[in-house]
Scaffold this motif. Structure first.
Motif, PDB file in Angstrom:
ATOM      1  N   UNK A 386       3.515   7.031   7.568  1.00  0.00           N
ATOM      2  CA  UNK A 386       4.722   6.266   7.248  1.00  0.00           C
ATOM      3  C   UNK A 386       5.902   6.903   7.963  1.00  0.00           C
ATOM      4  N   UNK A 387       6.772   6.085   8.511  1.00  0.00           N
ATOM      5  CA  UNK A 387       7.940   6.591   9.212  1.00  0.00           C
ATOM      6  C   UNK A 387       8.979   7.121   8.241  1.00  0.00           C
ATOM      7  N   UNK A 388       9.711   8.141   8.656  1.00  0.00           N
ATOM      8  CA  UNK A 388      10.749   8.725   7.798  1.00  0.00           C
ATOM      9  C   UNK A 388      11.747   7.662   7.369  1.00  0.00           C
ATOM     10  N   UNK A 389      12.142   7.725   6.110  1.00  0.00           N
ATOM     11  CA  UNK A 389      13.123   6.784   5.582  1.00  0.00           C
ATOM     12  C   UNK A 389      12.559   5.426   5.242  1.00  0.00           C
ATOM     13  N   UNK A 390      11.254   5.266   5.244  1.00  0.00           N
ATOM     14  CA  UNK A 390      10.654   3.960   4.974  1.00  0.00           C
ATOM     15  C   UNK A 390      10.565   3.667   3.483  1.00  0.00           C
ATOM     16  N   UNK A 391      10.680   2.391   3.160  1.00  0.00           N
ATOM     17  CA  UNK A 391      10.392   1.902   1.815  1.00  0.00           C
ATOM     18  C   UNK A 391       9.105   1.096   1.919  1.00  0.00           C
ATOM     19  N   UNK A 392       8.029   1.610   1.345  1.00  0.00           N
ATOM     20  CA  UNK A 392       6.701   1.009   1.490  1.00  0.00           C
ATOM     21  C   UNK A 392       6.392   0.192   0.240  1.00  0.00           C
ATOM     22  N   UNK A 393       6.327  -1.127   0.431  1.00  0.00           N
ATOM     23  CA  UNK A 393       6.051  -2.026  -0.697  1.00  0.00           C
ATOM     24  C   UNK A 393       4.692  -2.708  -0.586  1.00  0.00           C
ATOM     25  N   UNK A 394       4.085  -2.665   0.610  1.00  0.00           N
ATOM     26  CA  UNK A 394       2.778  -3.296   0.828  1.00  0.00           C
ATOM     27  C   UNK A 394       1.755  -2.240   1.222  1.00  0.00           C
ATOM     28  N   UNK A 395       0.493  -2.519   0.953  1.00  0.00           N
ATOM     29  CA  UNK A 395      -0.569  -1.584   1.305  1.00  0.00           C
ATOM     30  C   UNK A 395      -0.574  -1.316   2.813  1.00  0.00           C
ATOM     31  N   UNK A 396      -0.947  -0.077   3.161  1.00  0.00           N
ATOM     32  CA  UNK A 396      -1.033   0.339   4.554  1.00  0.00           C
ATOM     33  C   UNK A 396      -2.499   0.625   4.855  1.00  0.00           C
ATOM     34  N   UNK A 397      -3.039  -0.046   5.856  1.00  0.00           N
ATOM     35  CA  UNK A 397      -4.465   0.125   6.145  1.00  0.00           C
ATOM     36  C   UNK A 397      -4.735   1.480   6.782  1.00  0.00           C
ATOM     37  N   UNK A 398      -5.992   1.885   6.786  1.00  0.00           N
ATOM     38  CA  UNK A 398      -6.391   3.170   7.365  1.00  0.00           C
ATOM     39  C   UNK A 398      -5.898   3.283   8.804  1.00  0.00           C
ATOM     40  N   UNK A 399      -5.325   4.439   9.102  1.00  0.00           N
ATOM     41  CA  UNK A 399      -4.934   4.737  10.469  1.00  0.00           C
ATOM     42  C   UNK A 399      -3.691   4.044  10.966  1.00  0.00           C
TER      43      UNK A 399
END
Length: 429
Positions: A386-399
């Motif tokens: 994940x990039x710095x400062x990100x707001x992650x609301x959805x799943x992130x797939x492998x890799x």
């Protein structure tokens, strides 16, 4: 105690006083534990249910003495054949060896006594070559009896059938107008039963009646716990500043820094290190892990081997697998983190929506950039970034690389003009 809280619920070594009595009782592996709840009975019953769900609660609606309290247990003891031991919720230091001696003694009635440095207002044990003849309360003792140094702790062991038979015969014909459990000795002897005494150190019989005595008991407990830790191969960098709970477990070759506080339910395995000014409760730290300085592990934190939790990190109800690194300024709550993942500074699992708690899952060898907000429920796959400062609301797939931040816009010269305008506004005030 000058308190609205029942005396036995005041805390010693991180748990209510009654928790110490329950732990001592459990060391004997008894068939049943019965708690007599008198003053503040609802609160005592609630606390007992959390400390020992298998303990049975009986109520003493009127406080008419120790004999009256024990009499309330008769319905719960119906049909029980064996030995009954009476303990007190405000006497936290009775040792396992002492209880074993009481339970194995062949006499029909066995009383726990101690040689008091200052007998004061303790009841006295009158012993002859025929065993324990009687117990005399201080209020009812003459001068000769008051000179006896062997004192009564109140703790007693006797056969259940004998207890059921004699407890109903106790009267309150004494200076206090109370039903004394100690009268069982004379009643038993009158029927030809033998009574005797088991002795222990005075420190074991310490009763808590004031805030000052509670503080003294805390000091005594901590001194003993520190000495036991050192003897068992634990390094304490500054022993006087480390505080243990009743059930703290620390393996040999663990290193504990200055000003570390252990709440209830902590296990630290061999070779782990807890750095200064950290607070742990309800958690497990595996071998080789390091925690702190200034870290907090809350209930449900599970740290695998070689995990690093750094300064100003808080972990709650989360599992960190082997080799995870959480260096600093991070909150992980209701999360699972796969092995050898790296959690950047300022990361927060946003686990609470105002009503429900939600989990965050991070796969093995993931890299969470600094200042990432993980809005649960959400999953970050293995080896994802994940990039710095990100707001992650959805799943992130492998890799995958996840970027969840607004596009940056630069306005030439606007910074200087903005500061000039603000300074001018300030000068006009």
């Amino acid at each position: 105690m000058q308190s609205d809280l029942p005396k036995v619920l005041h805390r010693l070594a991180g748990v209510p006083l009654i928790g110490h009595a329950l732990a001592a009782a459990r060391s004997l592996e008894p068939e049943q534990i019965i708690v007599v709840a008198g003053h503040g009975g609802d609160k005592v019953a609630s606390a007992t249910a959390k400390l020992d769900p298998e303990a049975e609660i009986v109520r003493q609606t009127e406080q008419l003495g120790t004999g009256h309290a024990v009499r309330q247990t008769l319905p719960a003891l119906e049909g029980f054949e064996g030995k009954v031991i009476v303990l007190y919720g405000d006497t936290p230091f009775i040792g396992q060896d002492t209880l074993a001696a009481l339970s194995s003694h062949p006499a029909d009635v066995v009383v726990l006594g101690f040689e008091a440095e200052d007998p004061g207002r303790y009841g006295r044990l009158v012993v002859t070559d025929r065993g324990l003849e009687r117990i005399v309360e201080f209020k009812d003792a003459d001068e000769a009896t008051r000179r006896i140094a062997l004192c009564n702790s109140g703790v007693m062991a006797l056969d259940a059938a004998l207890l059921r038979k004699l407890i109903v015969r106790i009267d309150n014909n004494n200076a206090a107008g109370e039903y004394y459990l100690t009268d069982l000795v004379e009643l038993a002897r009158a029927e030809g039963h033998r009574a005797d005494v088991v002795t222990c150190d005075e420190e074991e019989t310490l009763g808590i009646n004031t805030r000052a005595e509670l503080a003294q008991a805390e000091s005594a407990f901590q001194t003993r716990a520190r000495a036991e830790a050192l003897e068992n191969g634990v390094t304490l960098s500054d022993p006087e500043t480390v505080w243990f709970a009743l059930d703290t477990v620390i393996g040999r070759d663990a290193i504990i820094g200055q000003n570390v506080v252990f709440g209830p339910g902590v296990t630290v395995e061999s070779g782990a290190e807890i750095l200064p000014f950290s607070h742990l409760e309800g958690c497990h730290v595996s071998a080789g892990a390091t925690v702190g300085p200034f870290a907090r592990l809350r209930v449900g934190a599970e740290l695998g081997s070689d995990v690093h939790v750094g300064n100003f990190v808080e972990i709650k109800n989360s599992v960190l697998d082997e080799g995870v690194k959480v260096g600093h300024l991070t909150y992980l709550g209701d999360a699972s983190v796969g092995e050898h993942s790296n959690i950047g500074a300022g990361t927060i699992t946003c686990n609470y929506d105002g009503v429900m708690k939600h989990r965050t899952q991070i796969g093995a060898r993931a890299f969470i950039g600094s200042d990432t907000m993980l809005v649960a429920p959400v999953r970050v796959g293995a080896e994802a970034v994940t990039g710095s400062g990100s707001v992650i609301t959805d799943d992130v797939e492998d890799g995958a690389l996840a970027l969840g931040r607004a596009r940056q816009a630069n306005k030439p010269g606007l910074g200087v003009r903005l500061m000039q305008a603000l300074r001018a506004r300030k000068e006009k005030r």
